[in-house]
Design an enzyme around this catalytic site. Sequence first.
Site, short mmCIF file in Angstrom:
data_model
loop_
_atom_site.label_atom_id
_atom_site.label_comp_id
_atom_site.label_asym_id
_atom_site.label_seq_id
_atom_site.Cartn_x
_atom_site.Cartn_y
_atom_site.Cartn_z
N SER A 1 0.83 -1.20 0.00
CA SER A 1 0.00 0.00 0.00
C SER A 1 0.87 1.25 0.00
CB SER A 1 -0.89 0.01 1.26
OG SER A 1 -1.51 1.28 1.43
N TYR B 1 -2.10 -0.67 10.85
CA TYR B 1 -2.32 -1.26 9.52
C TYR B 1 -1.12 -0.97 8.62
CZ TYR B 1 -3.56 -1.32 4.64
OH TYR B 1 -3.52 -1.51 3.29
N LYS C 1 2.08 -3.50 6.79
CA LYS C 1 2.56 -3.52 5.40
C LYS C 1 4.07 -3.25 5.36
CE LYS C 1 -1.46 -4.20 3.42
NZ LYS C 1 -1.79 -5.45 2.74
C1 WQD Z 1 -9.53 9.78 0.79
C2 WQD Z 1 -9.77 11.26 1.00
C3 WQD Z 1 -10.09 11.85 3.31
C4 WQD Z 1 -13.88 9.66 3.74
C5 WQD Z 1 -7.02 4.81 2.96
C6 WQD Z 1 -5.97 4.05 3.70
C7 WQD Z 1 -4.97 3.50 2.74
C8 WQD Z 1 -5.66 2.71 1.65
C9 WQD Z 1 -6.74 3.51 0.97
C10 WQD Z 1 -5.52 0.37 2.17
C11 WQD Z 1 -9.02 11.80 2.22
C12 WQD Z 1 -11.35 12.11 2.50
C13 WQD Z 1 -12.70 10.20 3.25
C14 WQD Z 1 -14.95 10.53 4.11
C15 WQD Z 1 -13.62 12.41 3.44
N1 WQD Z 1 -6.22 1.54 2.22
N2 WQD Z 1 -12.58 11.54 3.08
N3 WQD Z 1 -14.77 11.87 3.94
O1 WQD Z 1 -7.33 7.76 3.73
O2 WQD Z 1 -6.42 8.18 1.38
O3 WQD Z 1 -6.43 5.89 2.31
O4 WQD Z 1 -7.64 3.97 2.00
O5 WQD Z 1 -4.47 0.16 1.66
O6 WQD Z 1 -4.10 2.67 3.46
O7 WQD Z 1 -5.30 4.97 4.56
O8 WQD Z 1 -8.57 6.94 1.68
O9 WQD Z 1 -10.90 7.11 0.94
O10 WQD Z 1 -10.39 7.16 3.44
O11 WQD Z 1 -9.80 9.13 2.03
O12 WQD Z 1 -13.49 13.63 3.30
O13 WQD Z 1 -16.04 10.10 4.58
O14 WQD Z 1 -11.14 11.47 1.26
O15 WQD Z 1 -9.85 12.88 4.25
O16 WQD Z 1 -8.59 13.12 1.92
P1 WQD Z 1 -7.15 7.31 2.33
P2 WQD Z 1 -9.99 7.53 2.06
#
Ligand code: WQD
Length: 341
Positions: free
Chosen positions: A124, A148, A152
């Site tokens: 990841s 998590y 990795k």
């Molecule tokens: C994306 C953007 C949030 C939800 C995570 C894990 C990473 C990988 C992918 C496994 C950010 C914003 C999110 C919401 C929001 N997983 N957001 N409201 O955090 O980049 O990555 O998932 O490998 O390890 O950390 O993905 O989709 O949670 O967030 O505003 O309800 O959307 O702040 O900027 P993230 P995400």
Amino acid sequence: MRVLVTGGAGYIGSHTVLQLQAAGHDVVIADDFSNAKPSIVKRLVALSGSPVTVYTVDLTDEIATERVFADEQVDAVIHFAGFKAVGESVAKPLSYYRNNLDTTFSVLAAMAKHGVRTFVFSSSATVYGENPVRERTEDMPTSATNPYGWTKVMIEQVLRDLAVADDSWRIALLRYFNPVGAHASGEIGEDPNGLPNNLMPFVSQVAVGRREKLSVFGDDYDTPDGTGVRDYIHVEDLAAGHLAALEKITVGDQPLSVWNLGSGHAVSVLEVIAAFGRASGRDIPYEIVPRRPGDLPAYWADPSKANAELGWTATRTIDDMCADTWRWQSKNPNGFPDDDE
Ligand code: WQD
């Protein structure tokens, strides 16, 4: 080849299973179904027209895991199985370390015993930690900010040491950015348990009426529109990257390789909301709320190493990702059925 796909009933695993079969490989799925509904298997068979062997197995159980290799002539493994919710990992670190590390140790031990040395690992972009350089390259140091992510980082280290100890291994570390989207049929897609942690499934559930509104976690970041910026990659492009990596390491002579699987495009939360509105024709109500602890402002892939060495490029746009997600969600408002249809 006969490929064992651990976590093959999951979101990325299931899309990879279909592409493996389309490329002529035989597939064995090993999954504990802790984060996947059994009904997905019937849909996979219907989509591919090919049978798939499925083992419901706890891969932290070394004996049960070895039995899969004793029963099946496996040529390679793509290892998706693992827990992946960042927030949950903070609350349940022991569960995450045990599950993600022990499943990997079990699989590697069984592979060593049965002379299987080709291993594609689902890593990841989270392993880049809080690097201030927003465009990530594979030579950057690894670290993490949550259990998590540490699982990795640790598994990548285990695999590096294994490759040094025994150069007969052929290992690929694939660092995913933000996987989103769904199979073009709309028959399979991302189906998180309970309240979605990730942006795209939450937006999708708002659009279909399952959630009232999206909370945007902060609009005061140092980004063009103030909201978080990420590299979203279509799950079908991601699956194709696995096939390209598997092919490359199978014919190559490198004990271990590392590739970013990302689009290289930086997209903000508000841009995702707008794209989803275009794809669905639905209004996506949202509210700006305080930042989510642990979130980084912005990062994306430099995918040039994978592009050059794998002959692979992510081709689908954020509009494609939203259109395919919407087709899946609108056809399956409540995700996969609980029982076989
Ligand atoms: C994306 C953007 C949030 C939800 C995570 C894990 C990473 C990988 C992918 C496994 C950010 C914003 C999110 C919401 C929001 N997983 N957001 N409201 O955090 O980049 O990555 O998932 O490998 O390890 O950390 O993905 O989709 O949670 O967030 O505003 O309800 O959307 O702040 O900027 P993230 P995400």
